[in-house]
Structures are given as structure tokens and as C-alpha cells.
Write a protein that holds these residues in place. Structure first.
Motif, mmCIF file in Angstrom:
data_model
loop_
_atom_site.group_PDB
_atom_site.id
_atom_site.type_symbol
_atom_site.label_atom_id
_atom_site.label_comp_id
_atom_site.label_asym_id
_atom_site.label_seq_id
_atom_site.Cartn_x
_atom_site.Cartn_y
_atom_site.Cartn_z
ATOM 1 N N LEU B 149 -1.882 -13.589 3.727
ATOM 2 C CA LEU B 149 -2.701 -12.588 3.036
ATOM 3 C C LEU B 149 -1.815 -11.589 2.318
ATOM 4 O O LEU B 149 -0.720 -11.273 2.782
ATOM 5 C CB LEU B 149 -3.552 -11.791 4.036
ATOM 6 C CG LEU B 149 -4.549 -12.499 4.934
ATOM 7 C CD1 LEU B 149 -5.256 -11.476 5.823
ATOM 8 C CD2 LEU B 149 -5.559 -13.254 4.081
ATOM 9 N N LEU B 151 -2.847 -7.831 0.685
ATOM 10 C CA LEU B 151 -3.967 -6.925 0.474
ATOM 11 C C LEU B 151 -3.496 -5.598 -0.094
ATOM 12 O O LEU B 151 -2.486 -5.047 0.349
ATOM 13 C CB LEU B 151 -4.683 -6.642 1.792
ATOM 14 C CG LEU B 151 -5.273 -7.827 2.565
ATOM 15 C CD1 LEU B 151 -5.755 -7.368 3.928
ATOM 16 C CD2 LEU B 151 -6.412 -8.447 1.775
ATOM 17 N N SER B 152 -4.279 -5.073 -1.058
ATOM 18 C CA SER B 152 -4.022 -3.710 -1.524
ATOM 19 C C SER B 152 -4.722 -2.759 -0.551
ATOM 20 O O SER B 152 -5.517 -3.180 0.290
ATOM 21 C CB SER B 152 -4.586 -3.522 -2.928
ATOM 22 O OG SER B 152 -5.996 -3.556 -2.874
ATOM 23 N N GLU B 155 -8.429 -3.069 -0.881
ATOM 24 C CA GLU B 155 -8.976 -4.268 -0.235
ATOM 25 C C GLU B 155 -9.028 -4.090 1.280
ATOM 26 O O GLU B 155 -9.998 -4.492 1.928
ATOM 27 C CB GLU B 155 -8.124 -5.493 -0.605
ATOM 28 C CG GLU B 155 -8.323 -5.930 -2.045
ATOM 29 C CD GLU B 155 -7.286 -6.945 -2.498
ATOM 30 O OE1 GLU B 155 -7.675 -7.901 -3.188
ATOM 31 O OE2 GLU B 155 -6.085 -6.772 -2.171
ATOM 32 N N LEU B 156 -7.991 -3.470 1.817
ATOM 33 C CA LEU B 156 -7.963 -3.244 3.264
ATOM 34 C C LEU B 156 -9.120 -2.337 3.672
ATOM 35 O O LEU B 156 -9.821 -2.585 4.655
ATOM 36 C CB LEU B 156 -6.626 -2.598 3.653
ATOM 37 C CG LEU B 156 -6.380 -2.421 5.147
ATOM 38 C CD1 LEU B 156 -6.110 -3.763 5.820
ATOM 39 C CD2 LEU B 156 -5.204 -1.479 5.393
ATOM 40 N N LEU B 205 -7.728 -9.270 10.753
ATOM 41 C CA LEU B 205 -6.773 -9.725 9.729
ATOM 42 C C LEU B 205 -6.141 -11.055 10.143
ATOM 43 O O LEU B 205 -5.986 -11.965 9.322
ATOM 44 C CB LEU B 205 -5.686 -8.662 9.523
ATOM 45 C CG LEU B 205 -6.157 -7.394 8.818
ATOM 46 C CD1 LEU B 205 -5.177 -6.254 9.029
ATOM 47 C CD2 LEU B 205 -6.347 -7.658 7.322
#
Lengths: 133, 441
Positions: B149, B151-152, B155-156, B205
Motif C-alpha cells: 500500500l 497512502l497519502s 487517504e489514510l 491496514l
């Protein structure tokens, strides 16, 4: 300004230099020699020491530079972190040796010569030993 | 003067070429102007600056700048009497790297306010954290997963979140009470906080990335620049703990973005375990098929001997084991140490207790050096791994010097010791807390 000005200040210089490209050295050397020249010119009591500036002291003849363990400690042990770290400790010789070995071997304080390490250790054990406040 | 300005510029250029951060350059400029001032004065100060420069030059030559290193001696003036922004009243053990704690009486809140949460840094604070700038930040989850993954922050934050109060305590909290003294930051009792953390459960996650069967351990990566030639700070936890519901990838502390010193923008929160597991300034979690073996997972770092060793001795590395959860502990947050009181007057006694992976069973209070004890009222925690609180009161009939002691027990019958058991680096110190009071008529 000649590279000679490094002489006596850093006994490790040969090994250090060997690993570094020449052009890089040249710039630092020039910069350093100007600065050191200036600083020495004002030592030790504000009176200009022309001869010193032209001809910097060797290790043996410069007690202020090499012999004072407190200075050695303050110089080398503040290079990476605040002196509060070592000054907050109260350790015996073996433990100080352990700390020193970590600084040199794990964290990169490789320029501190063995002789300097011994002097710093003596200083640390005397001032920051188990009984110190 | 002109000459030294040139020197300044030349050296500054070198630093830039060698990747010095903006922060390092600021410090450099500050100190260089200070240096010129000293040079003008001549005398003692000049010697010191010269010496600082000596070591600095060595580091420039070794290419160590840009690894977060600039002689602190240069900047001694700049960091002296350190007050860390947003942490008023913190007892600063070291301004570089920043390490500081609060005295117990300032930790009285049920939920630790951000301004009272301790700071334990191994390296420097990332520029991004100082600027509170999320731009360009990404979290990578890779290693032994089926679908890595990336993620920005946005996004998180769009993923389902959880909010918990969680004890985070430096593994070295209590070190100052070890005898013979051990090396390391001399934490007394304040390197603990129980703040409210909001984030994405790490297990969500990991499930999204799909753990492979051979996943054993996490390895956390942060963006804090290391000091000197130290490797980047990294620790990890076993997969079971990573999959525990309360283990978070947190982006809020007490309802706000994380404080720069507490890990902005994102950190791991591994409640109940030693603080180093809760990596700050997180940028990556690598899943490993073996126990993580970074510098801070091996040797004597964050490890204790498998069996008790005689105080003052150091067993071979092979008997050292990785530290995980904290053990039963309590803290008296009221009254403050050295409080003055009057005979016959009731003194409220208050504090917190916590127990790592266990639960707190009871807290006992003594004012006669442990001869007699009475149970304090215990308030249950907001959630697993949060602080329990205890309340009691005491009074003294006669003038004199007294101590209030607190001793917590967990559900297994483990209790805080009266003398601090010893290990070579002073970890997991949980000796009972004693608060002196002076009583007058």
C-alpha cells in the motif's frame, strides 16, 4: 594560506583526507585556514599572535589545544548532541568506556583518537563518576 | 570582517552541497554571527569557538553533514535554556536531541494534555513536523504482504478510524532511580503520557495489504534525521500485537493534528508497550518474515537480560531479550513533592496506575514507610491500556517529615517493588513512588 594550518589540530587528518576528493578538501582547507588564522590571532588574551597565525602550534606545544581534557570533552562530545547528555550521567570507568565505544563505533565519532579518548575518559570519570552530583 | 563573511559563505555552500537541512543552515547562520561577535571580543570565547569548529570541520570532511549533524557547540548559545515550543514547564534532559519530561504533579489530568506529554527523541525533528506540512507525505506498507500500500494522509484519514486513550511510556522511564547509576537519559517518572489518540487500526491496514503466511514482525520507518552516523531509528512489534485492536496508526492527539515533537503527521501507537515501539514521524511499515533486527532491536538497546543480573554487571549480548510491554506501575500526581501541610488537615492523594498488558487490581497507600497500608479508591480506565486513576486522603497528627507511598498490584498479583531491580541500561523501572511532605502544626 597553506594546508599546513591543519597540522597539529587534528592528528587524524591523514586518514580523513585519504577518503575525500581533493577539490572538496581544498575549499574546506582554505575556509578553515582563514578562520583558524583569525581565531588564533586573537589568542590567548586578545593580543594578536602573528607568529602563531602564520605557524600554528603542533599538538605537543599547544597545551590549550590538546592537553585540556575539559576542552577535548566539550569539543568532541558536543559535535552531535548537547553536552547535557554526557553531563547528566554518573558512570564508572567501564560504563564510560562502553559509552565512548558506542559513540566511536556505532555513531561515527571516529575522528576522536585513542589518546584523546583516554583523556576524555579520565575527565568524565573524575567529573561525572558514580558519586558526582 | 569581510574575510570571515566569505568564509561563512563558502562553508555555507559546502553545507548545502552536503545536504544540510534548512534547520541546520539556520543554526549555522546564528552561530556564525555569534562567532564573529566573539572573535571581535577576543579572549576565552574564541578558543571555544575554534575548538567547536575543529570537530565540525572533521565532520564536513567526512561528509557527515546532511546526516543531521552540525556541531552543537556552535549552537550552544542558541539552544541554551531550552524551552520547547508547546511544552511549557518541561524538564529538558537534552535539547538536542530533544528529551524532556514533566514532574509528576503536572501529570494530574485524567487524559494527558499535549503540552504535558513527554518527548523522547533519538534523532532530530523532521522539517515537515516543524512546519506542520503534510505535503508529499506518504505511508508505505510493504514487505511480506500480497498487495503493498501507498497512502497519502488524506487517504489514510478517509479510512474508518478508532479513538482510544493510550499509555505511551519510554522504556527508560524511572532510570534515575537505578543504583548503581546506568547510562542514558535520566528519566525520573514523567516519561509517560496517556493522551487520546485517533487513527486507523494497524490491523485494518495490514488486512487491506494482505499479510502473507510468513509474516512475523513489523519494522517501522520514520523520517526523523538521525544524529551523526547513527542508522535511522527503527523498531518493530510481533504481528500479534500489530493485529491487536488498540494498535493504531494515529494522526490525531487529543483532537488535534499531532504535535511536532510527538510525531506529526502520523505515528504508531502501541499502547502499554515501551514507547520506542510507537514510531513517530512514520513513513513506512515493512512486514518481515523474521524478528526485526535494526540497531535498536539488538545488542543492549531496548533489551534486558533474560534473568536478573547482579547490579553493576553486564551479561553477554546473547542473554539480552527484546523489551515489549510495561509492567505494573503507579504515579502520585497530587500532592506535589515537598508539599507543606498542617497537622490534622486532610490531604487529598491522587494519581494514576497502569499495567502494560495486564489490568490494575488495586493501589495501596502508606505514610509510615510501608508498615501499614490502606486501599485507594480505583477508577476504571476509559478503555483497555488507558490509565486507571486512584484517590485517597491522608492526614498527619504530628509535625515532621513524612512520605506518601503508592503501590499498585495487577490482577496476577505482581506489585511494584520497594527497591529498584537492576538491569544494564535502566529499563522498566517501576519502584514505588514516594512523595515527601513537610508537616507543621
Amino acid at each position: 594560506m597553506s594546508e599546513r594550518r591543519f597540522c597539529g589540530l587534528w592528528p587524524d587528518r591523514h586518514s580523513v583526507r585519504a577518503a575525500i576528493p581533493g577539490g572538496f578538501i581544498a575549499v574546506v582547507a582554505t575556509a578553515m585556514s582563514i578562520l583558524i588564522g583569525n581565531a588564533l590571532a586573537a589568542e590567548p588574551n586578545g593580543r594578536p599572535h602573528k607568529s602563531m597565525a602564520e605557524n600554528p602550534p603542533e599538538v605537543e606545544t599547544a597545551p590549550n589545544v590538546e592537553a585540556a581534557p575539559k576542552k577535548l570533552f566539550e569539543t568532541h562530545c558536543s559535535a552531535c548532541h548537547s553536552l547535557e547528555l554526557p553531563r547528566s550521567q554518573h558512570l564508572d570507568r567501564d560504563t564510560w568506556r562502553w559509552v565512548m565505544d558506542d559513540m566511536v563505533n556505532k555513531y561515527g565519532a571516529t575522528w576522536i583518537t585513542e589518546k584523546q579518548q583516554e583523556r576524555i575518559l579520565d575527565y568524565l570519570v573524575e567529573h561525572y563518576g558514580p558519586q558526582s552530583q | 570582517m569581510k574575510k570571515s563573511l566569505e568564509v561563512h559563505d563558502q562553508l555555507r555552500e559546502l553545507l548545502v552541497e552536503n545536504g544540510a537541512s534548512g534547520d541546520d543552515l539556520d543554526r549555522f547562520d546564528t552561530v556564525m554571527s555569534r562567532r564573529r561577535f566573539l572573535a571581535g571580543l577576543g579572549g576565552g570565547g574564541t578558543a571555544l569557538s575554534l575548538f567547536g569548529f575543529g570537530a565540525g570541520a572533521e565532520m564536513v570532511l567526512q561528509g557527515l553533514f546532511g546526516r543531521g549533524m552540525i556541531p552543537a557547540a556552535w549552537a550552544a548559545e542558541a539552544v541554551k535554556a531550552a524551552q520547547i515550543e508547546g511544552k511549557p514547564g518541561m524538564i529538558v534532559h537534552s535539547p538536542r536531541p530533544v528529551n524532556g519530561e514533566f514532574p509528576p504533579h503536572l501529570l494530574n489530568d485524567d487524559v494527558t494534555p499535549t503540552k504535558r506529554h513527554f518527548v523522547r527523541n533519538n534523532g532530530l525533528v523532521p522539517q515537515r513536523a516543524k512546519e506542520q506540512n503534510p505535503q508529499g507525505w506518504m505511508l508505505t506498507i510493504d514487505g511480506e504482504v500480497r498487495q503493498p500500500l501507498k497512502l497519502s494522509l488524506e487517504e489514510l484519514m478517509q479510512m474508518p478510524s478508532a479513538t482510544y486513550q493510550a499509555c505511551i511510556e519510554c522504556g527508560g522511564n524511572g532510570r534515575a532511580n537505578f543504583n548503581p547509576p546506568v547510562r542514558g537519559n535520566p528519566w525520573d517518572r514523567g516519561a509517560i503520557g496517556c493522551s487520546e489518540w485517533k487513527g486507523v487500526p494497524l490491523r485494518d491496514l495490514l488486512q487491506r495489504a494482505g499479510l502473507k503466511d510468513n509474516a512475523v514482525y513489523t519494522a517501522h520507518e520514520g523520517e526523523d534525521p538521525p544524529i551523526g552516523a547513527a542508522p535511522p531509528f527503527s523498531r518493530g512489534i510481533p504481528i500479534d500485537k500489530a493485529m491487536e485492536a488498540h494498535t493504531l496508526v494515529a494522526y490525531q492527539m487529543n483532537g488535534e493534528p499531532l504535535h511536532a515533537m510527538n510525531g506529526y503527521p502520523v505515528r504508531v501507537v502501541v499502547p502499554g508497550w515501551i514507547g520506542s515501539a510507537s514510531q513517530k514521524w512514520l513513513t513506512g511499515i515493512r512486514i518481515r518474515d523474521e524478528v526485526h533486527d535494526s540497531e535498536k532491536m539488538t545488542g543492549y538497546s531496548y533489551r534486558i537480560p533474560e534473568y536478573p543480573v547482579p547490579p553493576g554487571t553486564r551479561p553477554p549480548e546473547s542473554v539480552m531479550k527484546i523489551l515489549t510491554a510495561w509492567q505494573i506501575k503507579s504515579l502520585i500526581t497530587q500532592p506535589a513533592a515537598d508539599t507543606k501541610a498542617n497537622t490534622g488537615k486532610r490531604i487529598a492523594v491522587r494519581g494514576h496506575a497502569w499495567a502494560g498488558e495486564n489490568t490494575v487490581d488495586k493501589v495501596l497507600i502508606s505514610t509510615d514507610y510501608g508498615v501499614s497500608w490502606k486501599a485507594a479508591k480505583l477508577t476504571q480506565p476509559a478503555n483497555k491500556y488507558a490509565w486507571y486513576h486512584f484517590d485517597s486522603d491522608v492526614s498527619f497528627d504530628e509535625k515532621g517529615y513524612y512520605e506518601i507511598w503508592a503501590r499498585a498490584f495487577d490482577q496476577r498479583g505482581n506489585a511494584q517493588p520497594f527497591r529498584q531491580p537492576w538491569n544494564p541500561k535502566g529499563y522498566l523501572g517501576n519502584v514505588i513512588h514516594r512523595v515527601p511532605v513537610f508537616v507543621d502544626v
